[in-house]
Design a protein around this motif. Structure first.
Motif, PDB file in Angstrom:
ATOM      1  N   ARG A 110       0.374  -0.850   0.043  1.00  0.00           N
ATOM      2  CA  ARG A 110       0.203  -0.203  -0.251  1.00  0.00           C
ATOM      3  C   ARG A 110       1.038   0.982   0.071  1.00  0.00           C
ATOM      4  O   ARG A 110       0.368   1.596  -0.532  1.00  0.00           O
ATOM      5  CB  ARG A 110      -1.153   0.391   0.933  1.00  0.00           C
ATOM      6  CG  ARG A 110      -1.787   0.943   0.846  1.00  0.00           C
ATOM      7  CD  ARG A 110      -3.203   1.084   2.328  1.00  0.00           C
ATOM      8  NE  ARG A 110      -3.002  -0.549   3.167  1.00  0.00           N
ATOM      9  CZ  ARG A 110      -3.751  -0.880   4.375  1.00  0.00           C
ATOM     10  NH1 ARG A 110      -4.773   0.351   4.966  1.00  0.00           N
ATOM     11  NH2 ARG A 110      -3.454  -1.517   4.072  1.00  0.00           N
ATOM     12  N   LEU A 113       2.425   1.997  -2.728  1.00  0.00           N
ATOM     13  CA  LEU A 113       1.364   2.822  -4.446  1.00  0.00           C
ATOM     14  C   LEU A 113       1.200   3.791  -4.235  1.00  0.00           C
ATOM     15  O   LEU A 113       0.959   5.451  -5.129  1.00  0.00           O
ATOM     16  CB  LEU A 113       0.398   1.767  -4.160  1.00  0.00           C
ATOM     17  CG  LEU A 113      -0.752   1.836  -5.316  1.00  0.00           C
ATOM     18  CD1 LEU A 113      -0.627   1.596  -6.577  1.00  0.00           C
ATOM     19  CD2 LEU A 113      -2.295   1.399  -4.931  1.00  0.00           C
ATOM     20  N   TYR A 114       0.900   4.292  -2.823  1.00  0.00           N
ATOM     21  CA  TYR A 114       1.185   5.917  -2.553  1.00  0.00           C
ATOM     22  C   TYR A 114       1.937   6.520  -3.114  1.00  0.00           C
ATOM     23  O   TYR A 114       2.020   7.464  -3.820  1.00  0.00           O
ATOM     24  CB  TYR A 114       0.270   5.210  -0.974  1.00  0.00           C
ATOM     25  CG  TYR A 114      -1.070   5.637  -0.683  1.00  0.00           C
ATOM     26  CD1 TYR A 114      -2.113   6.847  -0.002  1.00  0.00           C
ATOM     27  CD2 TYR A 114      -1.438   4.309  -0.456  1.00  0.00           C
ATOM     28  CE1 TYR A 114      -2.981   6.697  -0.159  1.00  0.00           C
ATOM     29  CE2 TYR A 114      -2.501   4.565  -0.235  1.00  0.00           C
ATOM     30  CZ  TYR A 114      -3.849   5.693   0.043  1.00  0.00           C
ATOM     31  OH  TYR A 114      -4.744   5.072   0.586  1.00  0.00           O
ATOM     32  N   LYS A 119      -1.966   5.192  -6.327  1.00  0.00           N
ATOM     33  CA  LYS A 119      -3.336   4.670  -6.338  1.00  0.00           C
ATOM     34  C   LYS A 119      -4.310   6.410  -6.864  1.00  0.00           C
ATOM     35  O   LYS A 119      -4.953   6.335  -6.596  1.00  0.00           O
ATOM     36  CB  LYS A 119      -2.868   4.998  -4.408  1.00  0.00           C
ATOM     37  CG  LYS A 119      -4.708   6.045  -4.052  1.00  0.00           C
ATOM     38  CD  LYS A 119      -4.883   4.949  -3.980  1.00  0.00           C
ATOM     39  CE  LYS A 119      -6.551   5.104  -2.914  1.00  0.00           C
ATOM     40  NZ  LYS A 119      -7.457   4.406  -2.949  1.00  0.00           N
ATOM     41  N   LYS A 122      -4.978   5.512 -10.631  1.00  0.00           N
ATOM     42  CA  LYS A 122      -5.796   4.121 -10.556  1.00  0.00           C
ATOM     43  C   LYS A 122      -6.706   5.094 -10.404  1.00  0.00           C
ATOM     44  O   LYS A 122      -8.019   4.578 -10.826  1.00  0.00           O
ATOM     45  CB  LYS A 122      -5.314   3.281  -9.103  1.00  0.00           C
ATOM     46  CG  LYS A 122      -6.244   1.993  -9.083  1.00  0.00           C
ATOM     47  CD  LYS A 122      -6.453   1.422  -8.349  1.00  0.00           C
ATOM     48  CE  LYS A 122      -7.635   0.335  -7.798  1.00  0.00           C
ATOM     49  NZ  LYS A 122      -7.191   0.139  -6.399  1.00  0.00           N
ATOM     50  N   GLU A 123      -7.443   6.192  -9.798  1.00  0.00           N
ATOM     51  CA  GLU A 123      -8.607   6.108  -8.915  1.00  0.00           C
ATOM     52  C   GLU A 123      -9.136   7.419 -10.001  1.00  0.00           C
ATOM     53  O   GLU A 123     -10.622   7.643 -10.671  1.00  0.00           O
ATOM     54  CB  GLU A 123      -9.257   7.570  -7.456  1.00  0.00           C
ATOM     55  CG  GLU A 123      -8.084   6.238  -6.911  1.00  0.00           C
ATOM     56  CD  GLU A 123      -8.730   4.490  -6.517  1.00  0.00           C
ATOM     57  OE1 GLU A 123     -10.757   5.417  -6.378  1.00  0.00           O
ATOM     58  OE2 GLU A 123      -9.257   4.000  -5.821  1.00  0.00           O
ATOM     59  N   ASP A 205      -3.409  -2.819  -8.859  1.00  0.00           N
ATOM     60  CA  ASP A 205      -2.837  -1.701  -8.744  1.00  0.00           C
ATOM     61  C   ASP A 205      -0.809  -1.930  -9.099  1.00  0.00           C
ATOM     62  O   ASP A 205      -0.248  -1.359  -9.239  1.00  0.00           O
ATOM     63  CB  ASP A 205      -2.147  -2.274  -6.678  1.00  0.00           C
ATOM     64  CG  ASP A 205      -3.851  -2.326  -6.209  1.00  0.00           C
ATOM     65  OD1 ASP A 205      -4.483  -1.064  -7.342  1.00  0.00           O
ATOM     66  OD2 ASP A 205      -3.233  -2.335  -4.934  1.00  0.00           O
ATOM     67  N   ASP A 394      -9.520  11.280  -4.091  1.00  0.00           N
ATOM     68  CA  ASP A 394      -8.707   9.885  -4.471  1.00  0.00           C
ATOM     69  C   ASP A 394      -7.317   9.092  -3.621  1.00  0.00           C
ATOM     70  O   ASP A 394      -7.104   7.935  -4.024  1.00  0.00           O
ATOM     71  CB  ASP A 394      -7.456  10.086  -5.619  1.00  0.00           C
ATOM     72  CG  ASP A 394      -8.519  10.530  -6.920  1.00  0.00           C
ATOM     73  OD1 ASP A 394      -9.726  10.358  -7.115  1.00  0.00           O
ATOM     74  OD2 ASP A 394      -8.462  11.568  -7.160  1.00  0.00           O
ATOM     75  N   LEU A 395      -7.004  10.078  -2.066  1.00  0.00           N
ATOM     76  CA  LEU A 395      -5.989   9.689  -1.496  1.00  0.00           C
ATOM     77  C   LEU A 395      -6.739   8.649  -0.072  1.00  0.00           C
ATOM     78  O   LEU A 395      -5.730   7.831   0.829  1.00  0.00           O
ATOM     79  CB  LEU A 395      -5.772  10.041  -0.585  1.00  0.00           C
ATOM     80  CG  LEU A 395      -4.247  10.923  -1.973  1.00  0.00           C
ATOM     81  CD1 LEU A 395      -3.772  11.763  -1.426  1.00  0.00           C
ATOM     82  CD2 LEU A 395      -3.704  10.077  -2.562  1.00  0.00           C
ATOM     83  N   GLN A 397      -8.510   5.314   1.702  1.00  0.00           N
ATOM     84  CA  GLN A 397      -7.985   3.986   2.152  1.00  0.00           C
ATOM     85  C   GLN A 397      -9.753   3.026   2.048  1.00  0.00           C
ATOM     86  O   GLN A 397     -10.264   3.322   2.688  1.00  0.00           O
ATOM     87  CB  GLN A 397      -7.361   3.941   3.053  1.00  0.00           C
ATOM     88  CG  GLN A 397      -5.870   4.119   3.893  1.00  0.00           C
ATOM     89  CD  GLN A 397      -4.803   3.235   4.501  1.00  0.00           C
ATOM     90  OE1 GLN A 397      -4.775   3.136   4.171  1.00  0.00           O
ATOM     91  NE2 GLN A 397      -4.652   4.285   5.521  1.00  0.00           N
TER      92      GLN A 397
END
Length: 504
Positions: A110, A113-114, A119, A122-123, A205, A394-395, A397
């Motif tokens: 995770r 990805l951030y 992240k 993707k969103e 991801d 978008d951030l 969780q």
């Protein structure tokens, strides 16, 4: 001849962990391959998932973090991920320090990805990976990818089986990238990058993480002609003069081009070179601070292997030098030593950019313009976030497991309703009072009768007087035991708590 990885032959097998040598006939190549690689049916995977090979876990190659310290770091990282934009803007130095200490394994996927910006990407592109995944892809690239699947970490339990879920997801991610960037297509060095990501996150991801690495961290590395990696080789060689002049003069004397020893290092981000504990720590820092970490690792290895006169005595020529660089001593790749040396190398992102401009001018003077113009390189997670600011939503969780009451089986719901009604029917309608009511038992004659209540006026404040206890009452009504608490009274749980979902 079979391709090699980490000095050993890859395993061509369907399920080498479950097939015993006693069940294989003499003509089967599966038995010979598994025996040559040392695999047996009782082979155990290490904590990283490796069941053999040079990258398998050993106490000498890694340093374990105490459980109590690990739990504290998990709490801190969960807080950072919940307020990621604030931490990256206001307290990025603290984020960098925690990446240098090592991201907790339970949150590494995770956090990667951030850090990479995958992240937000993707969103902002919901459904894009599913669209690419559903397309057949270019047969030219699909055939090449199929041939490379079994070569990626053949000693890892996720990729050891042909046609297993690991190889299937790896094919999906690489094929999707060829459709996402058809002008670049597929490069063999992308496969280990995608495989490392798949070990820590789902396929979607991992795809966006691969996109960010190829476009932001290492732009142009996987384009036709490999001009970007050649240019970075010249940058590495120029920076080596500052870090280790002795190693620089030795390589210059024997005319050893940087492309001969640093191609796999840089293009695979050292994922096929270092012990796995060191690979993870290098990637933690690389995704936080950018490509300068890759340069630092290369400089550390060159300095350790060629930075002393005693070392140079053993490699008097080009062949001996190349053999020395292909087999780096394990003590120089050990996690604690390597991370400590990386942090001490005095090379910043500004130094890399300054040298990049000078080497680019020299390239244009000697070879002309670059055939493939790659996008500008982003040095670290903060610059990536500032270049493409994500939205706060978008951030967030999002939980990966959702429980919805509407999706429950109607038979199960009917059973739950029956249980609820049966519990309600068991509850007594009236709880007997162990003490008699005033109308049931008249008071003894010594007490004066109580005055009738006055309803027309509001009750005045009554002065507090000492209460007189009621007289003891004998008889069957006075011998009743105190009432037991009903299940409804004993319960302290909230009915709405079952609808909530926690995401750790």
């Amino acid at each position: 001849m079979a391709n090699t990885e980490n000095g050993t032959r890859p395993v061509d097998t369907r399920s080498i962990r479950t097939v015993s040598s006693s069940h294989i006939d003499e003509e089967s190549s599966l038995g010979s391959d598994s025996e040559l690689n040392g695999f047996t049916n009782d082979k155990q995977a290490d904590k990283y998932g490796f069941i053999g090979g040079a990258q398998q876990y050993t106490e000498a190659s890694s340093q374990d973090v105490p459980i109590a310290v690990l739990r504290q770091r998990e709490v801190k990282w969960l807080d950072m991920l919940n307020h990621w934009d604030k931490w990256m803007i206001k307290r990025f130095n603290k984020v960098r320090l925690r990446c240098q200490k090592g991201i907790p394994p339970s949150l590494r996927g995770r956090a990667w990805l951030y850090l990479s910006g995958g992240k937000g990407k993707k969103e902002q592109n919901q459904g894009k990976f599913q669209e690419l995944d559903s397309q057949p892809g270019d047969p030219k690239w699909s055939e090449v990818i199929e041939k490379d699947l079994h070569r990626q970490f053949p000693f890892h339990e996720m990729f050891v089986s042909r046609g297993g879920h690991g190889q299937k997801d790896l094919f999906r991610v690489l094929k999707a990238y060829t459709l996402y960037r058809p002008e670049e297509g597929y490069c063999q060095a992308q496969a280990p990058i995608a495989a490392v990501l798949l070990m820590h996150m789902p396929a979607e991801d991992a795809f966006w993480g691969l996109v960010q690495i190829c476009e932001k961290y290492l732009p142009g590395y996987y384009s036709p002609g490999l001009e970007a990696i050649q240019l970075d080789g010249e940058i590495l060689f120029a920076l080596l003069r500052r870090v280790s002049p002795l190693a620089f003069r030795h390589l210059e004397k024997h005319k050893i081009d940087p492309i001969l020893y640093m191609t796999e290092w840089f293009m695979c981000a050292f994922s096929r070179t270092l012990p796995w504990a060191s690979v993870l720590r290098v990637w933690d820092m690389f995704l936080c601070d950018g490509v300068k970490i890759i340069f630092r690792v290369g400089l550390v290895l060159l300095k350790c292997m060629l930075g002393s006169r005693e070392k140079l005595k053993a490699c008097q020529g080009q062949y001996e030098t190349m053999e020395l660089l292909r087999a780096v001593e394990p003590r120089y790749m050990q996690e604690g030593f390597l991370v400590r040396e990386i942090l001490e190398v005095p090379i910043t992102a500004r130094d890399v950019e300054r040298e990049h401009h000078s080497q680019l001018k020299r390239w244009r003077k000697n070879r002309g313009e670059l055939n493939f113009k790659s996008p500008p390189r982003m040095h670290g997670a903060r610059l990536i976030m500032m270049a493409e600011p994500p939205r706060r939503q978008d951030l967030q969780q999002l939980p990966t497991i959702l429980l919805e009451e509407a999706e429950l089986n109607p038979l199960l719901k009917k059973g739950k309703d029956k249980k609820k009604t049966s519990k309600k029917s068991q509850l007594p309608e009236e709880i007997p009072n162990p003490y008699p009511l005033p109308a049931a038992t008249p008071p003894p004659p010594s007490f004066p009768p109580a005055p009738p209540p006055v309803l027309s006026k509001a009750p005045e404040t009554v002065p507090q007087t000492e209460a007189v206890p009621p007289p003891p009452i004998h008889g069957p009504s006075g011998d009743l035991p105190p009432p037991k608490e009903t299940p409804l009274q004993q319960s302290t749980h909230s009915l709405s708590s079952t609808d909530q979902d926690t995401y750790l």
